[in-house]
Design an enzyme around this catalytic site. Structure first.
Site, PDB file in Angstrom:
ATOM      1  N   PHE A 375       0.792  -1.149   0.087  1.00  0.00           N
ATOM      2  CA  PHE A 375       0.063   0.087   0.057  1.00  0.00           C
ATOM      3  C   PHE A 375       0.753   1.291   0.018  1.00  0.00           C
ATOM      4  O   PHE A 375       0.412   2.215   0.542  1.00  0.00           O
ATOM      5  CB  PHE A 375      -0.847   0.054   1.168  1.00  0.00           C
ATOM      6  N   CYS A 376       1.832   1.132  -0.705  1.00  0.00           N
ATOM      7  CA  CYS A 376       2.848   2.483  -0.807  1.00  0.00           C
ATOM      8  C   CYS A 376       3.146   2.699   0.912  1.00  0.00           C
ATOM      9  O   CYS A 376       3.226   4.160   0.902  1.00  0.00           O
ATOM     10  CB  CYS A 376       2.464   3.497  -1.587  1.00  0.00           C
ATOM     11  N   ALA A 377       3.089   2.068   1.603  1.00  0.00           N
ATOM     12  CA  ALA A 377       3.616   2.365   3.175  1.00  0.00           C
ATOM     13  C   ALA A 377       4.116   1.104   3.520  1.00  0.00           C
ATOM     14  O   ALA A 377       4.152   0.464   4.644  1.00  0.00           O
ATOM     15  CB  ALA A 377       2.363   2.755   3.843  1.00  0.00           C
ATOM     16  N   CYS A 395       6.618  -1.425  -4.792  1.00  0.00           N
ATOM     17  CA  CYS A 395       5.401  -0.529  -4.210  1.00  0.00           C
ATOM     18  C   CYS A 395       4.097  -0.635  -5.278  1.00  0.00           C
ATOM     19  O   CYS A 395       4.523  -0.845  -6.632  1.00  0.00           O
ATOM     20  CB  CYS A 395       5.890   1.256  -4.499  1.00  0.00           C
TER      21      CYS A 395
END
Length: 455
Positions: A375-377, A395
């Protein structure tokens, strides 16, 4: 009553009409079903109201700011009135600037480019990459993931106490996690930042679509958000807040619109006087339709009433979390615990399942769209999964693993103002059936994703 069940009745507010609500998709097992869009945290469907407003304006489309014609003047008024609407939506201070950008990512990169020299930035490892990565030319202090709201404030307090008290500093913090949905103590973090002479920017990408955001009440210096998460089309965003750093910085882009005057010098060079208003960072022909779409979404949410929208979303959150709690194999990811207030974003893993396989089965066999991955985290998800925060990953996609094999990623279900009860009910039923009975179809890994094997 379950601890997850909201006190609100589902009849408080009906879902807002959104585009795609009647779209049908094929099932790999045969037949079709109405698509259940449960990936709002990535991009929410556009409100029908927004689409209608844009369509009504489209015949009057014209260039802005310098055109003498009627359509140009009308478009200019619409563009600047959109700026005023956003300012009202965010309850901005009178002297705040509203800069239209492409997205939250663009907004935060713009602010990063406007930082004073030798600025120190403080950011938690729990941030989305849009707010974790832009600060490449600053001195950055990355803070470990906190486990309670109180620990969040204490961690920031200690970090700020150790900084150089005379240099500029900025704190960047999310309003609601794009992984867990949990609300962060923004007002308390703003107070801590200001007590130590620092400023604070709020990443409201996941907060603004679900809760009212008041710049005054939260006492933040800037707020950034994206149109495509606020029920508007792709390609528009906002950076709103204090004007001084923005007015003193070099323009984010150099070109027409950002410049007030341009003249040749005797030595053959060029002298430029830049605007000091929001136009300074809006060079080029602006995305008028995008700005108008955001303003339309702001009006629609305000008129619908956030009290009712929040109450209904709490009801849906309760249904999802109660349903998932009935499946022992499911583990919901959380920083602050079950009692933490949150928006409609829930991430989880399922014992015995590769998350990409599970998400693929939800789509192919039930017509349910969710998201799987990091989740790009990345640092946050790895922390929540108990893995090495420094492990490398891709990512926006899961790390390749055949169906049935464990991979370092999770599943995220997210919803909002346009989500009908049936979509949530179908999701909960599908999770229970997949865990109990397994997938009805065979799947294979293709280009790092799990897809149905069609022979």
């Amino acid at each position: 009553m379950s601890v997850f069940t909201a006190a609100a009745d589902q009849s408080v507010c009906t879902p807002l009409p959104v585009l795609g609500r009647d779209v049908t998709v094929p099932l790999v097992t045969g037949g079709e079903v109405t698509y259940a869009a449960l990936d709002y945290a990535a991009s929410a469907p556009a409100l029908q109201r927004v689409w209608d407003d844009v369509a009504a304006y489209a015949p009057y489309y014209g260039s802005v700011h310098r055109g003498a014609g009627y359509l140009s003047q009308l478009s200019t008024d619409l563009f600047e009135n959109s700026r005023a609407t956003v300012a009202e939506f965010l309850d901005c201070r009178e002297d705040d600037q509203i800069v239209f950008t492409r997205s939250t990512t663009d907004s935060l990169n713009l602010l990063a480019a406007a930082l004073p020299a030798d600025c120190q930035v403080f950011v938690f490892e729990t941030e989305h990459h849009a707010s974790l990565l832009p600060w490449r030319d600053a001195r950055v202090t990355y803070l470990n993931a906190p486990r309670t709201p109180g620990e969040t404030v204490d961690t920031l307090e200690r970090a700020l106490a150790d900084r150089d008290p005379y240099g500029p500093a900025l704190v960047c913090v999310t309003g609601a996690s794009n992984v867990t949905g949990e609300l962060w103590p923004v007002r308390e973090l703003a107070a801590a930042a200001h007590a130590h002479g620092a400023r604070i920017v709020l990443d409201a990408a996941q907060l603004a679509p679900h809760h009212p955001v008041s710049v005054r009440e939260l006492d933040v210096d800037w707020v950034a958000f994206s149109g495509h998460k606020l029920y508007a089309p792709f390609g528009s965003g906002v950076l709103a807040g204090r004007a001084d750093w923005l007015s003193e910085a070099e323009p984010y882009l150099a070109g027409g619109g950002a410049s007030r005057t341009v003249a040749r010098r005797a030595d053959g060079g060029v002298d430029v006087e830049w605007h000091t208003t929001a136009a300074r960072h809006e060079a080029g022909s602006p995305n008028v339709i995008g700005a108008y779409a955001i303003a339309s979404a702001c009006k629609a949410l305000t008129e619908a009433g956030f009290d009712d929208l929040v109450a209904r979303e709490r009801y849906l959150i309760g249904k999802v979390r109660e349903g998932l709690a009935e499946v022992p194999e499911v583990r919901v990811l959380s920083l602050f615990g079950d009692d933490a207030p949150r928006v409609g974003v829930i991430s989880f893993v399922v014992d015995g399942w590769n998350s990409s396989h599970f998400a693929a089965a939800l789509s192919a066999e039930y017509g349910i769209g969710v998201r799987d991955g990091l989740f790009c985290a990345h640092p946050l998800v790895r922390t929540l999964l108990g893995s090495d925060p420094q492990q490398i990953g891709e990512c926006g996609a899961p790390e390749a693993a055949p169906p049935g094999e464990k991979s370092l990623n999770a599943i995220r279900v997210s919803f909002g103002a346009g989500t009908p009860d049936e979509h949530v009910d179908r999701f909960v039923r599908a999770v229970k059936e997949l865990v109990r009975d397994g997938a009805k179809w065979n799947y294979r890994t293709e280009d790092g994703r799990c897809v149905p094997d069609r022979g």
